[in-house]
Design a protein around this motif. Structure first.
Motif, PDB file in Angstrom:
ATOM      1  N   GLN A 122      -2.363  15.661   8.201  1.00 30.73           N
ATOM      2  CA  GLN A 122      -2.939  14.372   7.787  1.00 30.73           C
ATOM      3  C   GLN A 122      -1.874  13.376   7.352  1.00 30.73           C
TER       4      GLN A 122
ATOM      5  N   ILE B 189      -1.367   9.766   9.270  1.00 29.07           N
ATOM      6  CA  ILE B 189      -2.403   8.754   9.051  1.00 29.07           C
ATOM      7  C   ILE B 189      -2.384   8.300   7.605  1.00 29.07           C
ATOM      8  N   LEU B 190      -2.077   9.233   6.679  1.00 24.67           N
ATOM      9  CA  LEU B 190      -1.987   8.840   5.270  1.00 24.67           C
ATOM     10  C   LEU B 190      -0.866   7.832   5.072  1.00 24.67           C
TER      11      LEU B 190
ATOM     12  N   LEU C 103      -2.171   4.530   6.152  1.00 24.77           N
ATOM     13  CA  LEU C 103      -3.190   4.002   5.243  1.00 24.77           C
ATOM     14  C   LEU C 103      -2.569   3.533   3.944  1.00 24.77           C
TER      15      LEU C 103
ATOM     16  N   LEU D  78      -0.886   0.196   4.459  1.00 18.95           N
ATOM     17  CA  LEU D  78      -1.849  -0.889   4.640  1.00 18.95           C
ATOM     18  C   LEU D  78      -2.529  -1.211   3.327  1.00 18.95           C
ATOM     19  N   SER D  79      -2.937  -0.164   2.571  1.00 22.66           N
ATOM     20  CA  SER D  79      -3.663  -0.491   1.340  1.00 22.66           C
ATOM     21  C   SER D  79      -2.735  -1.094   0.296  1.00 22.66           C
TER      22      SER D  79
ATOM     23  N   LEU E 217      -2.861  -4.584   0.867  1.00 20.41           N
ATOM     24  CA  LEU E 217      -4.133  -5.174   0.463  1.00 20.41           C
ATOM     25  C   LEU E 217      -4.254  -5.305  -1.036  1.00 20.41           C
ATOM     26  N   VAL E 218      -3.599  -4.375  -1.762  1.00 24.57           N
ATOM     27  CA  VAL E 218      -3.782  -4.361  -3.213  1.00 24.57           C
ATOM     28  C   VAL E 218      -2.884  -5.389  -3.887  1.00 24.57           C
TER      29      VAL E 218
ATOM     30  N   PRO F 216      -2.249  -8.580  -3.404  1.00 28.23           N
ATOM     31  CA  PRO F 216      -2.821  -9.866  -3.819  1.00 28.23           C
ATOM     32  C   PRO F 216      -3.721  -9.771  -5.036  1.00 28.23           C
ATOM     33  N   LEU F 217      -4.273  -8.572  -5.306  1.00 31.22           N
ATOM     34  CA  LEU F 217      -5.145  -8.432  -6.469  1.00 31.22           C
ATOM     35  C   LEU F 217      -4.350  -8.389  -7.769  1.00 31.22           C
TER      36      LEU F 217
ATOM     37  N   LYS G 190      -2.333 -10.526  -8.854  1.00 34.16           N
ATOM     38  CA  LYS G 190      -1.797 -11.864  -9.133  1.00 34.16           C
ATOM     39  C   LYS G 190      -1.576 -12.131 -10.618  1.00 34.16           C
ATOM     40  N   LYS G 191      -2.502 -11.631 -11.424  1.00 34.86           N
ATOM     41  CA  LYS G 191      -2.420 -11.949 -12.854  1.00 34.86           C
ATOM     42  C   LYS G 191      -1.279 -11.183 -13.530  1.00 34.86           C
TER      43      LYS G 191
ATOM     44  N   GLY H 221     -10.738  10.139  14.265  1.00 35.51           N
ATOM     45  CA  GLY H 221     -12.174  10.339  14.385  1.00 35.51           C
ATOM     46  C   GLY H 221     -12.543  11.600  15.124  1.00 35.51           C
TER      47      GLY H 221
ATOM     48  N   ARG I 161       9.423 -22.426   4.340  1.00 36.01           N
ATOM     49  CA  ARG I 161       8.827 -23.760   4.397  1.00 36.01           C
ATOM     50  C   ARG I 161       9.866 -24.857   4.534  1.00 36.01           C
TER      51      ARG I 161
ATOM     52  N   PHE J 148      -9.400  11.277  10.293  1.00 38.31           N
ATOM     53  CA  PHE J 148      -9.697   9.941   9.781  1.00 38.31           C
ATOM     54  C   PHE J 148     -10.790   9.307  10.627  1.00 38.31           C
ATOM     55  N   LEU J 149     -11.747   8.658   9.978  1.00 31.58           N
ATOM     56  CA  LEU J 149     -12.838   7.941  10.654  1.00 31.58           C
ATOM     57  C   LEU J 149     -13.784   8.851  11.436  1.00 31.58           C
TER      58      LEU J 149
END
Lengths: 494, 142
Positions: A4, A7-8, A11, A14-15, A18-19, A21-22, A24-25, A64, A156, B92-93
């Motif tokens: 596994q 894939i871990l 993941l 990726l996570s 994703l985390v 931006p949360l 920010k504070k 899957g 920029r 997975f999935l």
């Protein structure tokens, strides 16, 4: 559970993206540490995978649980594990460097975004190395080029927008032509899984030669644009020069190498040596690689901006890698893989040390580098080691890769390539040596006692020093990675 | 836009558009559509609100922070549903093998985990569309 881990890895990366931006504070430091732990976890897990593959052999992972012809398949073998471990190890160094130098041209607000992009970039690179599915490669390629484009334009400024636009236009052409090649293959075989297509190709080769010739052409050109192989290199110098230094190191050191790896995967796993030899691909690649090796260095000589010069030097060095691949032999591929690792180290060391100099001296023009070696001994020292490696001086890793390339060329009875190699090395010397001489032998414009000596953050200094040591270690003990490289070459069917 | 007709009609129409968006998201596995198209519909309803009532009012209803959380949350839902498969089926999935009930083919409660995944995709797409539109408008102001 070890099955596994691939894939871990994906993941977790990726996570993390994703985390962030949360957060920010919270403080920026927390983001940094969080990212560092993630990278470290993924690094450890890919070392475990490398060991597992070394002992027990390659294995497949089906997402899957679907059969290969239905779903996505990951192939974890010597090739994938070695390069993921290498990419991650190098990225940890560049990451800790970027913690000190993230300020270069990026506004405070964008820090978090920069790291989001970095993790998505890494996710796409690992995915591209693991996957065994053509369409999945295309998807990861798109993710990779979109994140790269954002990283280039994150400063920029006007020049960043221009080079990002040029990058995205040319690379979209590359992605689409790869996709077109995949479609042509799917049309005649009915599969997108690389293993199944490779099994089916010999049967359909006689029935649909036009499809296969077109597909080979589209895919070679598509990946050629992405990997900046000689005639398609125009986007590279601007893009890599205008990005922040740590991302230049990632783009020039790792990302284009990942495309070279897909190139290898496509040539040897998908089409196979026999088909490609029949289409004269080796000769075409050898010629473009040789021209690229010479002309890339010549363009580099004409540059006044040091980062643009390094960008053109990357074009020439991609020529070496393609030359090794184009010999289509065990030795050639071995040399190409060693050069991928060695050039990734050398180019990251060059970009990071130049980044440290720019960070401190705010100077990018080469003719203003008088006496900089006395002001910044460590950065310029590592720059010297890496530049000597580029030229191919013994005890650096660059020498070993050129030596192996020369052996491979002799083995293939292509003596003329030895001449090209020597000539290109000479050209490398012509633009790297003057900088070293200028930096160490000339007096600085302002007297030394008036300026504070090198004082850059430890997080920047340490990665530079480690890279310098790694280059020397690989130059003296190349066998440290040679076993793994042999395994990688063997897993491609040689 | 200061027009009483447009404002009233928009007020009436938005709930229906959103309801249809949710309908498409939830029926992704039995009829054409799914998370992406349903999410796009839902996002369009919010864009319509922005167009009619202005970006300031829209920011109050659906602020940048909320859309940021929704964007990350959408994919995290997807990933966490996928991770269940690693523990129960070894891949997975995984769908049926991971123990998701497949139900009767053609009914709303069928397809195992696919409707759940579609909800994640829908949230992600809707919030991304709104964020893109708001960013474009805000950029014009600078």
């Amino acid at each position: 559970m070890i099955e596994q881990l691939p894939i871990l890895n994906l993941l977790v990366l990726l996570s993390t993206a994703l985390v962030i931006p949360l957060f920010k504070k919270r403080t920026f430091n927390m983001t940094l540490w969080f990212g560092f732990f993630t990278l470290f976890f993924v690094f450890i897990s890919s070392i475990v995978l490398t060991y597992h593959v070394y002992v027990h052999g390659a294995f497949y992972y089906h997402l899957g649980g679907h059969a290969p012809f239905l779903g996505i398949e990951l192939l974890i073998d010597g090739f994938a594990t070695f390069f993921t471990t290498f990419v991650l190890g190098l990225l940890i160094l560049i990451y800790s460097y970027s913690a000190g130098d993230a300020t270069e041209g990026i506004s405070e607000k964008e820090y978090g975004r920069y790291y989001i992009l970095l993790f998505i970039l890494l996710f796409a690179m690992l995915g591209i190395i693991y996957t065994n599915d053509l369409f999945n490669i295309y998807v990861f390629m798109e993710i990779l080029s979109i994140t790269t484009c954002s990283i280039i334009s994150i400063k920029r400024k006007k020049e960043n927008y221009t080079s990002a636009f040029r990058y995205v236009m040319l690379n979209e052409v590359g992605s689409l032509s790869f996709l077109f090649g995949v479609a042509l293959i799917y049309m005649i075989t009915g599969f997108t899984n690389i293993g199944l297509v490779a099994d089916a190709l010999p049967d359909v080769w006689a029935l649909y030669p036009a499809n296969i010739i077109l597909a080979v052409g589209f895919m070679v050109i598509g990946i050629g644009i992405k990997a900046a192989i000689f005639p398609f290199h125009v986007w590279l110098p601007d893009a890599h020069a205008s990005a922040p230094s740590s991302s230049s190191a990632i783009l020039s050191g790792i990302v284009i190498k990942v495309y070279a790896l897909i190139f290898v995967k496509m040539l040897f796993r998908l089409y196979g040596v026999d088909l490609l030899t029949e289409l004269n691909i080796p000769i075409i690649l050898t010629v473009t690689a040789s021209v690229g090796m010479v002309l890339g260095s010549m363009f580099a000589m004409a540059q006044k901006d040091i980062k643009r010069m390094l960008g053109y030097s990357s074009v020439a060095q991609m020529g070496y890698i393609v030359l090794g691949i184009s010999l289509f032999s065990y030795l050639g591929l071995r040399a190409a893989f060693f050069h991928i690792t060695s050039h990734a180290l050398l180019k990251s060391a060059l970009f990071l040390s130049v980044g440290a100099i720019i960070y401190k001296q705010k100077e990018r023009r080469i003719n203003h580098y008088d006496g900089i070696g006395k002001l910044m001994p460590l950065s310029m020292g590592v720059f010297t080691i890496a530049a000597l490696g580029m030229i191919g001086i013994p005890i650096t890793s660059g020498f070993i890769s050129k030596y192996n390339l020369g052996l491979a060329a002799l083995d293939a009875n292509q003596t003329i390539l030895i001449g090209v190699l020597v000539f290109s090395g000479l050209l490398n010397a012509m633009y790297y040596l003057p900088i070293i001489i200028q930096a160490f032998l000339k007096e600085p414009k302002t007297p030394v006692y008036m300026i504070k000596l090198e004082k850059i953050p430890l997080t920047m200094m340490l990665p530079i020093a480690i890279l310098g040591l790694a280059i020397l270690t690989l130059g003296i003990y190349p066998n440290l990675v040679m076993n793994l490289i042999d395994l990688a070459v063997e897993s491609l069917g040689f | 836009m200061d027009d009483i007709i447009v404002k009233s009609i928009t007020r009436i129409i938005i709930p229906f558009v959103q309801l249809y968006g949710i309908f498409i998201i939830l029926h992704g596995h039995v009829s054409p559509g799914g998370g992406f198209s349903g999410g796009a519909l839902f996002g369009t309803s919010l864009i319509l609100y922005t167009l009619i009532f202005g970006v300031d009012k829209a920011q109050k209803k659906f602020s940048h922070r909320v859309s940021e959380i929704a964007e990350s949350g959408g994919i995290l839902i997807y990933l966490s549903i996928g991770v269940i498969g690693i523990f129960t089926a070894g891949y997975f999935l995984s769908n049926k093998a991971a123990g998701f009930p497949l139900g009767e083919a053609g009914s709303l409660l069928s397809g195992g985990m696919i409707p759940l995944l579609m909800i994640g995709v829908g949230i992600k797409v809707a919030s991304t569309m709104v964020t893109l539109f708001h960013t474009l408008i805000m950029e014009e102001r600078l």
